[in-house]
Design an enzyme around this catalytic site. Structure first.
Site, PDB file in Angstrom:
ATOM      1  N   HIS A  19       0.861  -1.190   0.000  1.00  0.00           N
ATOM      2  CA  HIS A  19       0.000   0.000   0.000  1.00  0.00           C
ATOM      3  C   HIS A  19       0.887   1.227   0.000  1.00  0.00           C
ATOM      4  O   HIS A  19       1.249   1.759   1.062  1.00  0.00           O
ATOM      5  CB  HIS A  19      -0.928  -0.039   1.221  1.00  0.00           C
ATOM      6  CG  HIS A  19      -1.981   1.014   1.201  1.00  0.00           C
ATOM      7  ND1 HIS A  19      -3.199   0.887   1.841  1.00  0.00           N
ATOM      8  CD2 HIS A  19      -2.013   2.240   0.622  1.00  0.00           C
ATOM      9  CE1 HIS A  19      -3.921   1.972   1.647  1.00  0.00           C
ATOM     10  NE2 HIS A  19      -3.211   2.813   0.909  1.00  0.00           N
ATOM     11  N   GLU A 214     -11.468   3.087   5.598  1.00  0.00           N
ATOM     12  CA  GLU A 214     -10.452   4.024   6.123  1.00  0.00           C
ATOM     13  C   GLU A 214     -11.209   5.092   6.928  1.00  0.00           C
ATOM     14  O   GLU A 214     -11.123   5.145   8.150  1.00  0.00           O
ATOM     15  CB  GLU A 214      -9.674   4.646   4.956  1.00  0.00           C
ATOM     16  CG  GLU A 214      -8.626   5.672   5.381  1.00  0.00           C
ATOM     17  CD  GLU A 214      -7.941   6.348   4.180  1.00  0.00           C
ATOM     18  OE1 GLU A 214      -8.459   6.265   3.044  1.00  0.00           O
ATOM     19  OE2 GLU A 214      -6.888   6.984   4.396  1.00  0.00           O
ATOM     20  N   ASP A 291       1.649   4.020   2.775  1.00  0.00           N
ATOM     21  CA  ASP A 291       0.615   4.809   2.101  1.00  0.00           C
ATOM     22  C   ASP A 291       1.211   5.983   1.305  1.00  0.00           C
ATOM     23  O   ASP A 291       1.448   5.843   0.099  1.00  0.00           O
ATOM     24  CB  ASP A 291      -0.425   5.300   3.128  1.00  0.00           C
ATOM     25  CG  ASP A 291      -1.778   5.621   2.504  1.00  0.00           C
ATOM     26  OD1 ASP A 291      -1.952   5.397   1.296  1.00  0.00           O
ATOM     27  OD2 ASP A 291      -2.685   6.084   3.236  1.00  0.00           O
ATOM     28  N   ASP A 292       1.448   7.117   1.956  1.00  0.00           N
ATOM     29  CA  ASP A 292       2.009   8.310   1.291  1.00  0.00           C
ATOM     30  C   ASP A 292       3.134   8.853   2.181  1.00  0.00           C
ATOM     31  O   ASP A 292       2.952   9.851   2.898  1.00  0.00           O
ATOM     32  CB  ASP A 292       0.912   9.377   1.134  1.00  0.00           C
ATOM     33  CG  ASP A 292      -0.267   8.841   0.347  1.00  0.00           C
ATOM     34  OD1 ASP A 292      -0.132   8.683  -0.875  1.00  0.00           O
ATOM     35  OD2 ASP A 292      -1.316   8.552   0.962  1.00  0.00           O
TER      36      ASP A 292
HETATM   37  N1  ADE Z   1      -4.720   8.309  -2.203  1.00  0.00           N
HETATM   38  C1  ADE Z   1      -3.505   8.490  -1.647  1.00  0.00           C
HETATM   39  N2  ADE Z   1      -3.558   8.201  -0.339  1.00  0.00           N
HETATM   40  C2  ADE Z   1      -4.823   7.824  -0.052  1.00  0.00           C
HETATM   41  C3  ADE Z   1      -5.508   7.416   1.118  1.00  0.00           C
HETATM   42  N3  ADE Z   1      -4.903   7.320   2.303  1.00  0.00           N
HETATM   43  N4  ADE Z   1      -6.819   7.121   1.019  1.00  0.00           N
HETATM   44  C4  ADE Z   1      -7.460   7.231  -0.140  1.00  0.00           C
HETATM   45  N5  ADE Z   1      -6.867   7.612  -1.273  1.00  0.00           N
HETATM   46  C5  ADE Z   1      -5.552   7.906  -1.239  1.00  0.00           C
HETATM   47 ZN    ZN Z   2      -3.802   4.619   0.118  1.00  0.00          ZN
END
Ligand code: ADE
Ligand code: ZN
Length: 354
Positions: A19, A214, A291-292
């Protein structure tokens, strides 16, 4: 370095990341650097003071109020990517860091619709990211998988167009793309907006995943499963539906959990509220992911360490997490065996010492 006694063990533990949004690796430094190099105008600091400097932007990332608040910065950040080499460099920089963090296999997301919307061609995006993946495989020995995401804030038509483009290039059949996912705003757009696309992809045997549970309640998860998702990205709100949780355990569906992301986006108020202990006790399989990372204050090892600080897991529990990450990966049985062997070798060293 984190304070946990297990830091060295966690660093060396062979990991799979499932992810990770490649566009989520745009650090403020890189955003300002590429904006300058590519002649892309960032928002006027008069109206959006976060864009005053690298420092103010970095500080703003510490105060996201929700998923959609974060997404506005995430879409702005990716707007400086223009050339194939920008996409390649971004991907390779991530893989390099992941490799240092002990990642052996990485399955990464990207959001073509958002780039297409500002005039970047599908081939530029895909060729750029594929080159980054190839370089990581050759130079770092990682195995990689590219997962194309539909974004829920844009109309279904644009996802359908993208899907048709990928099919026209034979990209799912020739191994360029390995799966489909959906991401972006959760609460708001229809839960089943990709019903048609997922039905078509299921019939073709394309692996499917979906961001669900989420911010949204467990019905977002059950809808994703109904549409054919084989994995669930995030899924933390699963704990609110014990029956659905039993089904997920029984069907061995992997959740790709992102602890630091959940804290930064206020899905939980502290890391110990991420349901790691509940999932372990119930037998829910999950992997731990970043994630990011450029937006949420940490890459995969930071997430592993944060979980250790909050939950004090044992070697045996970490072994199970690492092994479940392998079994839920979209790789060959041969590669899984190889990765499991590496985990065994690593954990044995520590069990002997313990
Ligand atoms: N796109 C990038 N990060 C995300 C996240 N945490 N939830 C949904 N879409 C995303
Ligand atoms: Zn994500």
């Amino acid at each position: 370095m984190c304070q946990t006694k297990l830091h060295e063990f966690l660093q060396g533990l062979p990991k799979c990341e499932h992810h990770l949004h490649l566009e989520g690796c745009m650090t403020p430094q890189l955003i300002f650097q590429l904006a300058e190099r590519n002649g892309v105008k960032l928002p006027d600091p008069e109206t959006n003071p976060a864009y005053e400097s690298i420092e103010t932007l970095t500080r703003r990332y510490g105060h996201f109020t929700s998923l959609d608040d974060f997404l506005s910065f995430y879409f702005q950040g990716m707007s400086v990517l223009l050339h194939e080499s920008d996409f390649t460099d971004l991907a390779f920089a991530y893989f390099k860091k992941a490799h240092e963090d002990g990642v052996h296999h990485a399955e990464v997301f990207f959001d073509p619709q958002v780039h297409q919307q500002r005039g970047i061609a599908y081939e530029t995006i895909v060729s750029g990211f594929v080159a980054g993946c190839k370089k990581a495989e050759q130079e770092l020995g990682l195995s990689t998988r590219l997962i194309m995401c539909f974004v829920r804030h844009l109309p279904v038509d644009s996802a359908q167009k993208l899907y048709e483009e990928a099919l026209a290039y034979n990209h799912f059949e020739n191994g360029t793309l390995h799966g489909l996912g959906w991401s972006s705003s959760e609460v708001g757009p229809p839960k089943d907006m990709y019903r048609e696309q997922y039905a078509s992809a299921s019939a073709k045997g394309i692996p499917l995943t979906a961001h669900a549970g989420e911010e949204g309640d467990p019905t977002y998860i059950s809808t994703a499963l109904e549409l054919g998702a084989q994995r669930i990205d995030h899924g933390i709100r699963l704990v609110e539906d014990p029956e659905l949780m039993e089904r997920i355990v029984h069907e061995e569906i992997l959740l790709t959990v992102c602890p630091l992301s959940n804290v930064r986006l206020r899905c939980v108020s502290a890391l110990d509220e991420v349901p790691i202990r509940k999932f372990l006790d119930a037998g829910v399989k999950f992997s731990i992911n970043s994630d990011d990372p450029a937006y949420f204050g940490g890459y995969i090892l930071d997430n592993y360490c944060a979980v250790q600080e909050a939950f004090q897991l044992s070697f045996r529990e970490w072994r199970a997490i690492a092994e479940n990450s392998v079994s839920g990966s979209w790789v060959s049985e041969e590669r899984k065996k190889e990765l499991l062997g590496r985990i065994d070798e690593h954990v044995r060293k520590y069990e002997v010492e313990a």
